[in-house]
Design a protein around this motif. Structure first.
Motif, PDB file in Angstrom:
ATOM      1  N   GLN A  67       0.876  -1.818   0.061  1.00 36.54           N
ATOM      2  CA  GLN A  67       0.413   0.209   0.386  1.00 36.54           C
ATOM      3  C   GLN A  67       0.896   1.544  -0.074  1.00 36.54           C
ATOM      4  O   GLN A  67       0.647   2.457  -0.608  1.00 36.54           O
ATOM      5  N   ALA A  68       1.885   1.285   0.689  1.00 37.68           N
ATOM      6  CA  ALA A  68       2.354   1.831   1.325  1.00 37.68           C
ATOM      7  C   ALA A  68       3.104   2.310   0.085  1.00 37.68           C
ATOM      8  O   ALA A  68       4.031   3.800  -1.010  1.00 37.68           O
ATOM      9  N   HIS A  69       3.983   2.029  -1.649  1.00 42.53           N
ATOM     10  CA  HIS A  69       4.061   1.427  -2.361  1.00 42.53           C
ATOM     11  C   HIS A  69       3.304   1.821  -3.066  1.00 42.53           C
ATOM     12  O   HIS A  69       4.003   3.119  -4.518  1.00 42.53           O
ATOM     13  N   SER A  70       1.972   1.516  -3.284  1.00 43.30           N
ATOM     14  CA  SER A  70       1.252   1.930  -4.795  1.00 43.30           C
ATOM     15  C   SER A  70       0.649   3.546  -4.090  1.00 43.30           C
ATOM     16  O   SER A  70       0.681   4.375  -5.593  1.00 43.30           O
ATOM     17  N   VAL A  71       0.946   3.914  -2.828  1.00 37.69           N
ATOM     18  CA  VAL A  71       0.358   4.906  -2.524  1.00 37.69           C
ATOM     19  C   VAL A  71       1.559   6.440  -3.065  1.00 37.69           C
ATOM     20  O   VAL A  71       1.600   6.890  -3.847  1.00 37.69           O
ATOM     21  N   TRP A  72       2.917   5.498  -2.928  1.00 43.13           N
ATOM     22  CA  TRP A  72       3.935   6.792  -3.648  1.00 43.13           C
ATOM     23  C   TRP A  72       3.851   6.832  -5.170  1.00 43.13           C
ATOM     24  O   TRP A  72       4.298   7.343  -5.572  1.00 43.13           O
ATOM     25  N   MET A  73       3.288   5.758  -5.504  1.00 39.82           N
ATOM     26  CA  MET A  73       3.517   5.888  -6.971  1.00 39.82           C
ATOM     27  C   MET A  73       2.465   6.532  -7.477  1.00 39.82           C
ATOM     28  O   MET A  73       3.323   7.517  -8.578  1.00 39.82           O
ATOM     29  N   ALA A  74       1.222   6.467  -6.833  1.00 36.61           N
ATOM     30  CA  ALA A  74       0.099   7.724  -7.338  1.00 36.61           C
ATOM     31  C   ALA A  74       0.278   8.324  -7.111  1.00 36.61           C
ATOM     32  O   ALA A  74       0.329   9.764  -7.836  1.00 36.61           O
ATOM     33  N   THR A  75       0.756   8.881  -5.977  1.00 34.71           N
ATOM     34  CA  THR A  75       1.347  10.709  -5.124  1.00 34.71           C
ATOM     35  C   THR A  75       2.187  11.224  -6.610  1.00 34.71           C
ATOM     36  O   THR A  75       1.769  12.135  -6.991  1.00 34.71           O
ATOM     37  N   LYS A  76       3.376  10.074  -7.270  1.00 30.24           N
ATOM     38  CA  LYS A  76       3.957  10.582  -7.467  1.00 30.24           C
ATOM     39  C   LYS A  76       4.415  10.640  -9.344  1.00 30.24           C
ATOM     40  O   LYS A  76       4.454  10.985 -10.381  1.00 30.24           O
ATOM     41  N   GLY A  77       3.165   9.873  -9.610  1.00 26.04           N
ATOM     42  CA  GLY A  77       2.360   9.612 -11.048  1.00 26.04           C
ATOM     43  C   GLY A  77       4.078   8.922 -11.401  1.00 26.04           C
ATOM     44  O   GLY A  77       3.802   9.264 -13.102  1.00 26.04           O
ATOM     45  N   LYS A  78       5.000   8.292 -10.845  1.00 28.14           N
ATOM     46  CA  LYS A  78       5.597   7.275 -11.786  1.00 28.14           C
ATOM     47  C   LYS A  78       5.695   5.781 -11.446  1.00 28.14           C
ATOM     48  O   LYS A  78       5.165   5.481  -9.981  1.00 28.14           O
ATOM     49  N   LEU A  79       6.083   4.764 -12.144  1.00 27.57           N
ATOM     50  CA  LEU A  79       5.691   3.877 -12.080  1.00 27.57           C
ATOM     51  C   LEU A  79       7.357   2.701 -11.783  1.00 27.57           C
ATOM     52  O   LEU A  79       8.546   3.208 -12.663  1.00 27.57           O
ATOM     53  N   SER A  80       7.587   3.095 -10.262  1.00 31.65           N
ATOM     54  CA  SER A  80       8.958   2.193 -10.207  1.00 31.65           C
ATOM     55  C   SER A  80       9.162   1.468  -9.405  1.00 31.65           C
ATOM     56  O   SER A  80       7.737   1.387  -8.144  1.00 31.65           O
ATOM     57  N   HIS A  81       9.772   0.969  -9.038  1.00 34.59           N
ATOM     58  CA  HIS A  81      10.703  -0.885  -7.810  1.00 34.59           C
ATOM     59  C   HIS A  81      11.356   0.621  -6.717  1.00 34.59           C
ATOM     60  O   HIS A  81      11.155   0.354  -5.948  1.00 34.59           O
ATOM     61  N   ARG A  82      11.468   1.419  -7.072  1.00 37.25           N
ATOM     62  CA  ARG A  82      12.782   2.266  -6.037  1.00 37.25           C
ATOM     63  C   ARG A  82      11.893   3.371  -5.515  1.00 37.25           C
ATOM     64  O   ARG A  82      11.961   4.438  -5.924  1.00 37.25           O
TER      65      ARG A  82
END
Length: 161
Positions: free
Chosen positions: A63-78
């Motif tokens: 969840q934390a990673h999905s939120v980070w990607m959606a917040t940044k608009g960035k698809l990334s593992h890092r």
């Protein structure tokens, strides 16, 4: 356009405290862990593999990673909020991983669509059908202001014995 990225990491990890991020535009999308398990375990059963179990710590990391990607608009593992990759994510939620794997995706509107996309990708499929995986956590977040809208994270892991 849907984007898929596969990453398979075998890692040794320890533990430290977890943290989350969000902004006013990002919406956490509820994802049924039971439904995810039914879909993924159905695929595993067809391949003669044992079922996976949900782990709330891995769900929290996903969840934390999905939120980070959606917040940044960035698809990334890092993820920038943990300063690293998958090992940092599982450490932050105190999961005692011996090995971990991660699938991410963007643009799929449903759990079924995300899992179907991962099954069409050899790297993602390999992660979901790993003989060593024991637990999963899956999550999604949506931000209508970014390119792909919905971002998905699936974390699979095997604990230290």
């Amino acid at each position: 356009m849907r984007i898929l990225v596969a990453l398979c990491l075998a890692i040794s990890v320890g533990g430290f405290a977890s943290a989350g991020i969000a902004d006013a535009k990002t919406i956490v999308k509820p994802v049924s862990q039971a439904r995810a398990l039914a879909l993924i375990n159905g695929l595993r059963k067809n391949s003669g593999l044992p079922p996976l179990k949900a782990d709330p710590r891995l769900q929290k990391a996903a969840q934390a990673h999905s939120v980070w990607m959606a917040t940044k608009g960035k698809l990334s593992h890092r993820a920038g909020f943990v300063g690293g990759g998958l090992g940092s994510k599982v450490r932050r939620v105190d999961y005692p991983a011996n090995a971990a794997w991660e699938n991410i995706a963007a643009g799929q509107k449903s759990l079924e669509a995300a899992v179907a996309s991962w099954m069409k990708s050899s790297g993602h499929r390999k992660n979901m059908l790993s003989r060593n995986a024991v637990h999963i956590g899956i999550a999604a977040a949506h931000n209508p202001k970014v390119r792909y809208g919905t971002y998905w994270t699936l974390i699979l892991a095997a604990p230290d014995e």
